[in-house]
Motif scaffolding. Structure first.
Motif, PDB file in Angstrom:
ATOM      1  N   VAL A  83       8.812 100.227  42.064  1.00  0.00           N
ATOM      2  CA  VAL A  83      10.166  99.820  42.460  1.00  0.00           C
ATOM      3  C   VAL A  83      10.185  99.277  43.883  1.00  0.00           C
ATOM      4  CG1 VAL A  83      12.532 100.629  42.828  1.00  0.00           C
ATOM      5  CG2 VAL A  83      11.176 101.538  40.920  1.00  0.00           C
ATOM      6  N   ASN A  84       9.615 100.022  44.835  1.00  0.00           N
ATOM      7  CA  ASN A  84       9.700  99.683  46.259  1.00  0.00           C
ATOM      8  C   ASN A  84       8.526  98.871  46.778  1.00  0.00           C
ATOM      9  OD1 ASN A  84      12.077 101.174  46.456  1.00  0.00           O
ATOM     10  ND2 ASN A  84      10.943 103.066  46.828  1.00  0.00           N
ATOM     11  N   GLY A  85       7.482  98.742  46.026  1.00  0.00           N
ATOM     12  CA  GLY A  85       6.274  98.069  46.503  1.00  0.00           C
ATOM     13  C   GLY A  85       5.345  99.050  47.196  1.00  0.00           C
ATOM     14  N   ASP A  86       4.114  98.638  47.334  1.00  0.00           N
ATOM     15  CA  ASP A  86       3.099  99.492  47.952  1.00  0.00           C
ATOM     16  C   ASP A  86       3.240  99.442  49.475  1.00  0.00           C
ATOM     17  OD1 ASP A  86       0.925 101.044  48.514  1.00  0.00           O
ATOM     18  OD2 ASP A  86      -0.513  99.834  47.382  1.00  0.00           O
ATOM     19  N   ASN A  90       2.496  96.510  53.462  1.00  0.00           N
ATOM     20  CA  ASN A  90       3.610  96.192  54.341  1.00  0.00           C
ATOM     21  C   ASN A  90       3.121  95.357  55.526  1.00  0.00           C
ATOM     22  OD1 ASN A  90       5.822  96.187  56.020  1.00  0.00           O
ATOM     23  ND2 ASN A  90       6.249  98.362  55.781  1.00  0.00           N
ATOM     24  N   LEU A  91       3.984  94.502  56.046  1.00  0.00           N
ATOM     25  CA  LEU A  91       3.646  93.674  57.193  1.00  0.00           C
ATOM     26  C   LEU A  91       3.337  94.506  58.434  1.00  0.00           C
ATOM     27  CD1 LEU A  91       3.468  90.809  58.399  1.00  0.00           C
ATOM     28  CD2 LEU A  91       5.900  90.999  58.919  1.00  0.00           C
ATOM     29  N   ILE A  94      -0.710  97.422  60.496  1.00  0.00           N
ATOM     30  CA  ILE A  94      -1.646  96.637  61.307  1.00  0.00           C
ATOM     31  C   ILE A  94      -3.100  96.974  60.978  1.00  0.00           C
ATOM     32  CG2 ILE A  94      -2.415  96.204  63.677  1.00  0.00           C
ATOM     33  CD1 ILE A  94       0.480  96.691  64.521  1.00  0.00           C
ATOM     34  N   LEU A  95      -3.404  98.230  60.762  1.00  0.00           N
ATOM     35  CA  LEU A  95      -4.796  98.614  60.513  1.00  0.00           C
ATOM     36  C   LEU A  95      -5.293  98.118  59.162  1.00  0.00           C
ATOM     37  CD1 LEU A  95      -4.862 102.226  61.925  1.00  0.00           C
ATOM     38  CD2 LEU A  95      -5.717 100.154  62.978  1.00  0.00           C
ATOM     39  N   GLY A  96      -4.417  97.772  58.255  1.00  0.00           N
ATOM     40  CA  GLY A  96      -4.839  97.268  56.949  1.00  0.00           C
ATOM     41  C   GLY A  96      -4.960  95.763  56.874  1.00  0.00           C
ATOM     42  N   TRP A  97      -4.761  95.061  57.979  1.00  0.00           N
ATOM     43  CA  TRP A  97      -4.806  93.592  57.950  1.00  0.00           C
ATOM     44  C   TRP A  97      -6.184  93.043  57.673  1.00  0.00           C
ATOM     45  CZ3 TRP A  97      -1.550  91.971  62.810  1.00  0.00           C
ATOM     46  CH2 TRP A  97      -0.206  92.223  62.550  1.00  0.00           C
TER      47      TRP A  97
END
Length: 99
Positions: A83-86, A90-91, A94-97
């Motif tokens: 429903v809300n997205g993972d 999210n933008l 930062i550490l997952g970029w």
């Protein structure tokens, strides 16, 4: 009456003073401080980048051990990922970029 010294008895300037005396004032007032700032900035950025990479690898290893299919299913259900997205995508994550 002036006393003259032989050539080999003349007091010598230290090497650093000779270099400073012969170098351009532009070099000593503009270039050297700029190089010092650039070098220090590069060193700090390199250190922070290496520490973030090391911490990211540490956390990845921990999460890989804990993320079993059962845990992931419970997480998807609790966070309502469909429903809300993972939140990991999210933008602001930062550490997952880099992934």
């Amino acid at each position: 009456m002036a006393i003259t010294h032989p050539q080999n008895m003349r007091p010598q300037m230290p090497a650093v003073a000779r270099i400073a005396a012969t170098s351009s004032p532009v070099l000593t007032t503009r270039v050297f401080p700029a190089l010092a700032v650039v070098g220090a900035t590069y060193a700090v950025i390199s250190y922070v980048r290496s520490e973030l990479g090391r911490e990211t690898n540490t956390f990845d290893k921990m999460f890989d051990q804990q993320n079993t299919p059962e845990v992931m299913a419970a997480r998807r259900k609790a966070l309502e990922v469909e429903v809300n997205g993972d939140p990991r995508n999210n933008l602001l994550n930062i550490l997952g970029w880099t992934k």
